[in-house]
Design an enzyme around this catalytic site. Sequence first.
Site, PDB file in Angstrom:
ATOM      1  N   SER A 193       0.828  -1.188   0.000  1.00  0.00           N
ATOM      2  CA  SER A 193       0.000   0.000   0.000  1.00  0.00           C
ATOM      3  C   SER A 193       0.882   1.264   0.000  1.00  0.00           C
ATOM      4  O   SER A 193       1.709   1.427  -0.880  1.00  0.00           O
ATOM      5  CB  SER A 193      -0.959  -0.050   1.193  1.00  0.00           C
ATOM      6  OG  SER A 193      -1.986   0.891   1.090  1.00  0.00           O
ATOM      7  N   ASP A 425      -8.811  -4.182  -6.117  1.00  0.00           N
ATOM      8  CA  ASP A 425      -8.277  -3.623  -4.867  1.00  0.00           C
ATOM      9  C   ASP A 425      -9.033  -2.341  -4.537  1.00  0.00           C
ATOM     10  O   ASP A 425      -9.086  -1.427  -5.356  1.00  0.00           O
ATOM     11  CB  ASP A 425      -6.783  -3.326  -5.041  1.00  0.00           C
ATOM     12  CG  ASP A 425      -6.088  -2.954  -3.734  1.00  0.00           C
ATOM     13  OD1 ASP A 425      -6.665  -2.172  -2.953  1.00  0.00           O
ATOM     14  OD2 ASP A 425      -4.965  -3.429  -3.511  1.00  0.00           O
ATOM     15  N   HIS A 453      -7.197  -5.988  -0.722  1.00  0.00           N
ATOM     16  CA  HIS A 453      -6.107  -5.005  -0.746  1.00  0.00           C
ATOM     17  C   HIS A 453      -4.783  -5.725  -0.579  1.00  0.00           C
ATOM     18  O   HIS A 453      -4.524  -6.332   0.467  1.00  0.00           O
ATOM     19  CB  HIS A 453      -6.328  -3.994   0.372  1.00  0.00           C
ATOM     20  CG  HIS A 453      -5.305  -2.897   0.411  1.00  0.00           C
ATOM     21  ND1 HIS A 453      -4.810  -2.294  -0.720  1.00  0.00           N
ATOM     22  CD2 HIS A 453      -4.675  -2.305   1.466  1.00  0.00           C
ATOM     23  CE1 HIS A 453      -3.941  -1.364  -0.382  1.00  0.00           C
ATOM     24  NE2 HIS A 453      -3.826  -1.356   0.940  1.00  0.00           N
TER      25      HIS A 453
END
Length: 484
Positions: A193, A425, A453
């Site tokens: 991320s 995602d 994710h």
Amino acid sequence: MAETVRSSSVPPALASYYGQKPAWRDCGVPGFECTTIRAPLDYARPGAGDVRLAVARKKATGPGRRLGSLLVNPGGPGGSAVTFLQQYAATGYPAQVRARYDMVAMDPRGVARSEPVTCLDDRAMDAYTQTDVTPDDRRETDALVDAQRKFAEGCGARASRLLRHVSTADAARDMDILRAVLGDDRLNYVGASYGTFLGATYADLFPDRVGRFVLDGAMDPSLSSRRLNLDQTAGFETAFQAFAKDCVQHSDCPLGGRGTTPRQVGDRLAAFFRQLDGRPIPTGDAAGRRLGEALATTGVIAAMYNKATWPRLRTALASAMEKNDGAGLLALSDSYYERDAGGRYSNLMAANAAVNCLDLPPAFAGREELEKTLPAFEKASPVFGRPLAWSSLNCAYWPVKAVSAPRRIEAKGAAPIVVVGTTRDPATPYRWAQSLAGQLSSARLLTYDGDGHTAYNRGNSCVDSTINTYLLQGTPPPNGKRCT
């Protein structure tokens, strides 16, 4: 644009930082050792004071030749890398990876154990998280703006020393000091991320110090803050559509049965949110919190990050909608905000804002500009558009100005970097991975056609074997490889 630093030259003013000898000690967690290292508060003025950074390590277990250190970062910004290491990566990553690498994490400056930025006390955070982020009139809009201002002012008052020095570039430079302290010529890294932006920034600053790099759930550094927020809103809508299609296949789905369209599911959820806006429901919470629209929306969003949480979300929604019991959705919301059972918050939300607001100019200059853009957010997501738009107003009132701007990151000269993107995602839309892979000069894009994710170590054998081969053998996948 960031200045590229070559490994042949460490500025003399930084020599004492690069030459540190870590004093490892017991962490209190079996199998781990911890230390604290120093970094300059201000890299432009190394003599102006230090930041102390918390580091944890679990040594390679063997068998096999040790491959060095593998630094991990879970993202955020604001997520504790040390906690991620101790509770997950150093015990949950594939055994063959843990056998060959010392698993290492460092909380970035301003995060968790590394001089955490704070903005509000726990009681004030409770109030802040319940702020109505879908204002219906001037009074509610004023209350929302006031809450955002108070949050920003609290950060300025409580974190004045650090607030100008928690940028991603600062954190990336800290990572290179850690590399040297660990005795590694090159940095091996898995970032998820926001951790992909941190990793890409490192690669751009120190291209010839890049070892084996995995950037999973990639961010796009070329986008403005507004574009990032708008794209992420669309990403949550994509994830919600997938959840909706799955939900109606189960008998316990409170949003419709077989044949109910995702649009109808969304309409029913939006109607439930509107009901909570006017009449919050009980939760049994010790602090007396009731489930209103803001906390319920956050709870649903939290469940979009991982498909494995969808059954829990169905149960929580059924309890709230059919039994007037908001405890399940409140628990999901608390997990998102990292609020524990005792009512204590981590500094995740404070650090998240501090880094984001320093890295990029605000998405909106103020409420009037935001209101003009609301239709675009609502189009991107009929369910989440308005709350996500209003939530992105916080940097408008930030007490320090941004130090960077959107830019392409190429990291010319870096070794192969594996960029991983998941097609559905919610938090880092797939096109961000495509874009970052197109920017980085040595990128190899690995696509996971799936939900949730990030992709590594989430149960897909194709993704895991591809990344494990790269980490263990140094062989990157062919650009464009897809896993389903």
